[in-house]
Design a protein around this motif. Structure first.
Motif, mmCIF file in Angstrom:
data_model
loop_
_atom_site.group_PDB
_atom_site.id
_atom_site.type_symbol
_atom_site.label_atom_id
_atom_site.label_comp_id
_atom_site.label_asym_id
_atom_site.label_seq_id
_atom_site.Cartn_x
_atom_site.Cartn_y
_atom_site.Cartn_z
ATOM 1 N N ILE A 148 -1.101 1.558 3.659
ATOM 2 C CA ILE A 148 -2.491 1.599 2.870
ATOM 3 C C ILE A 148 -2.874 2.752 2.113
ATOM 4 O O ILE A 148 -3.010 2.897 0.977
ATOM 5 C CB ILE A 148 -3.539 1.044 3.905
ATOM 6 N N ASN A 149 -2.736 3.911 2.729
ATOM 7 C CA ASN A 149 -3.002 5.273 2.134
ATOM 8 C C ASN A 149 -1.863 5.293 1.031
ATOM 9 O O ASN A 149 -2.461 5.921 -0.147
ATOM 10 C CB ASN A 149 -2.764 6.294 3.326
ATOM 11 N N GLU A 150 -0.476 5.055 1.232
ATOM 12 C CA GLU A 150 0.444 5.392 0.321
ATOM 13 C C GLU A 150 -0.075 4.746 -0.869
ATOM 14 O O GLU A 150 0.221 5.229 -2.332
ATOM 15 C CB GLU A 150 1.736 5.319 0.729
ATOM 16 N N VAL A 151 -0.314 3.262 -0.853
ATOM 17 C CA VAL A 151 -0.310 2.167 -2.145
ATOM 18 C C VAL A 151 -1.809 2.736 -2.760
ATOM 19 O O VAL A 151 -1.576 2.903 -4.043
ATOM 20 C CB VAL A 151 -0.712 0.931 -1.586
ATOM 21 N N ASN A 152 -2.724 3.087 -1.992
ATOM 22 C CA ASN A 152 -4.011 3.650 -2.679
ATOM 23 C C ASN A 152 -3.700 4.962 -3.450
ATOM 24 O O ASN A 152 -4.383 5.047 -4.630
ATOM 25 C CB ASN A 152 -5.200 3.811 -1.431
ATOM 26 N N LYS A 153 -3.053 5.866 -2.794
ATOM 27 C CA LYS A 153 -2.710 7.268 -3.396
ATOM 28 C C LYS A 153 -1.857 6.951 -4.872
ATOM 29 O O LYS A 153 -2.240 7.458 -5.713
ATOM 30 C CB LYS A 153 -1.825 8.022 -2.689
ATOM 31 N N LEU A 154 -0.751 5.931 -4.867
ATOM 32 C CA LEU A 154 -0.126 5.560 -6.092
ATOM 33 C C LEU A 154 -1.104 5.079 -7.175
ATOM 34 O O LEU A 154 -0.610 5.175 -8.333
ATOM 35 C CB LEU A 154 1.075 4.753 -5.619
ATOM 36 N N PHE A 155 -2.101 4.081 -6.612
ATOM 37 C CA PHE A 155 -2.952 3.553 -7.723
ATOM 38 C C PHE A 155 -4.042 4.594 -8.085
ATOM 39 O O PHE A 155 -4.542 4.612 -9.618
ATOM 40 C CB PHE A 155 -3.660 2.520 -6.942
ATOM 41 N N ASP A 156 -4.295 5.554 -7.207
ATOM 42 C CA ASP A 156 -5.540 6.386 -7.910
ATOM 43 C C ASP A 156 -5.188 7.465 -8.386
ATOM 44 O O ASP A 156 -5.987 8.342 -9.084
ATOM 45 C CB ASP A 156 -6.443 6.559 -6.464
ATOM 46 N N SER A 157 -3.865 8.172 -8.235
ATOM 47 C CA SER A 157 -3.651 9.418 -8.507
ATOM 48 C C SER A 157 -2.232 9.147 -9.588
ATOM 49 O O SER A 157 -1.286 9.116 -9.294
ATOM 50 C CB SER A 157 -2.903 10.179 -7.601
ATOM 51 N N CYS A 158 -2.497 9.398 -10.951
ATOM 52 C CA CYS A 158 -1.441 9.415 -12.046
ATOM 53 C C CYS A 158 -0.371 10.470 -11.574
ATOM 54 O O CYS A 158 0.610 10.186 -11.711
ATOM 55 C CB CYS A 158 -2.137 9.785 -13.198
ATOM 56 N N GLU A 159 -1.019 11.727 -11.039
ATOM 57 C CA GLU A 159 0.105 12.517 -11.005
ATOM 58 C C GLU A 159 1.087 12.385 -9.764
ATOM 59 O O GLU A 159 2.425 12.409 -10.173
ATOM 60 C CB GLU A 159 -0.627 13.980 -10.719
ATOM 61 N N TYR A 160 0.538 11.803 -8.977
ATOM 62 C CA TYR A 160 1.462 11.397 -7.491
ATOM 63 C C TYR A 160 2.111 10.360 -8.077
ATOM 64 O O TYR A 160 3.683 10.395 -7.765
ATOM 65 C CB TYR A 160 0.544 10.938 -6.400
ATOM 66 N N TYR A 161 1.828 9.271 -8.972
ATOM 67 C CA TYR A 161 2.589 7.796 -9.070
ATOM 68 C C TYR A 161 3.659 8.698 -10.284
ATOM 69 O O TYR A 161 5.018 8.208 -10.207
ATOM 70 C CB TYR A 161 1.804 7.097 -10.148
#
Length: 368
Positions: A331-344
């Motif tokens: 859940i944390n990883e998916v949310n981070k990929l959706f919410d952080s363009c830099e991380y994605y």
């Protein structure tokens, strides 16, 4: 001209053998194809798409068969094929029971074995099972070992295997390159979009595949719980899940997820459909080895739902991340990929370590 027999049984093997078969034919070799029967219904449409003719079909699958019965049945049947065709080279790919058994049968006939995708290792002979054992057992039998990456080659050298070890990249990227070219150049894109019109492509697609034995039971429940939470909490996600036919997988996924409008459960997809959905996806969650290789071709983040992987290059190069099956971590990883363009975007900045799409040519350049 060489007499060459290609032996395989599963769809992933067919995907990785297809460009080699095509290259062998293009170079004028006497090529025959033997399918052992595990994924026959899934293989045939794929082979037809690439205009590959099957010369031998062994039909070895039996209900509730064990690895022992599968191996013994295949060993006796492949012997008949080898005696009929009398090839100079037998190509096997990867790490299935067909791979090991066909290599062993060729060894018994003193026929040179070509191992495609050699050198993959997790370091734990029971993970994945029986694949890790199969690929280790093929290594001393094979005369030619074509490793997909430098790390795979290093594994073989560490085991004392030094002759005829060549790094080529993975042939799955060859197939993917040719497939996407066909999709882009014809009407396939429009027909595929129509076929999957129940998916809202205005949202971001998360493609999920999960089937490995080590994820059966509690790990799969944890994965489904994570998808349930994400499907409930995020309106911008559309989950697309081709569901494996194994009852241990199918029953759990349908019981957990079929009630959600933004979770689309499908029967196992044909290769063309799955490749297109990878192309259309925002990110991919998987425990599949093949998807770990293919996904980076599209510069999409790959979340690997396993505790270890025989494809560590993707992790070390930053095109994939090993996250296991823990619900909170998923859940944390998916949310981070959706919410952080830099991380994605950090995933797509890195080079695909699995090849340039011309591995098959390198294999035959070496074999001559």
């Amino acid at each position: 001209m060489k007499k060459i027999l290609f032996c395989f049984g599963t769809r992933p093997e067919a995907i990785k053998m297809a460009p080699l078969i095509e290259e062998g034919l293009n170079r004028g070799h006497d090529v025959k194809v033997c399918i052992t029967g595990q994924h026959r219904d899934m293989i045939i449409p794929f082979l037809e798409f690439f205009q590959i003719k099957v010369d031998y079909s062994l039909d070895i699958m039996r209900e509730n068969q064990t690895l022992s019965s599968l191996t013994s049945n295949l060993l006796s049947k492949i012997e008949i094929v080898l005696k009929d065709f009398q090839p100079e080279l037998v190509f096997v790919q990867g790490d299935t029971t067909s791979t090991f058994t066909c290599a062993l049968a060729a060894f018994y006939q003193k026929i040179d074995v070509v191992h495609i995708e050699a050198g993959l290792r997790t370091g734990d002979i029971y993970s994945p099972f029986p694949e890790e054992g199969n690929r280790r057992l093929v290594t001393p039998i094979a005369k030619y070992l074509f490793a997909p990456t430098e790390e795979s080659r290093a594994n073989l050298l560490e085991e004392g295997v030094t002759e005829n070890v060549v790094v080529t990249g993975n042939t799955s990227i060859d197939t993917l390159r040719k497939t996407i070219t066909k999709i882009r150049s014809g009407q396939l894109n429009d027909s595929l979009r129509e076929r999957y019109k129940d998916i809202n492509f205005k949202k971001k697609i998360v493609l999920v595949t999960v089937h490995r034995r080590e994820n059966h039971g509690q790990p799969l429940i944890q994965i489904c719980n994570a998808i349930k939470e994400l499907a409930s909490s995020r309106e911008d996600i559309e989950f697309v899940i081709p569901v494996h036919l194994n009852p241990n997988v199918k029953e759990c996924i349908h019981a957990s997820l079929e009630q959600f409008d933004n979770v689309h459960l499908y029967k196992p997809l044909e290769y063309i459909d799955f490749s297109w959905l990878m192309y259309m996806s925002y990110l991919i969650m998987t425990d599949s080895g093949g998807v770990q290789e293919e996904g980076p071709y599209f510069e999409k983040p790959i979340l690997v739902m396993r505790e270890n992987t025989e494809r560590p290059e993707g992790v070390s190069e930053g095109v994939s991340k090993l996250i296991g099956s823990d619900s909170k971590l998923i859940i944390n990883e998916v949310n981070k990929l959706f919410d952080s363009c830099e991380y994605y975007s950090s995933f797509s900045k890195n080079k695909n370590p699995y090849g340039d799409g011309f591995a098959s040519e390198k294999v035959f350049d070496y074999l001559g």
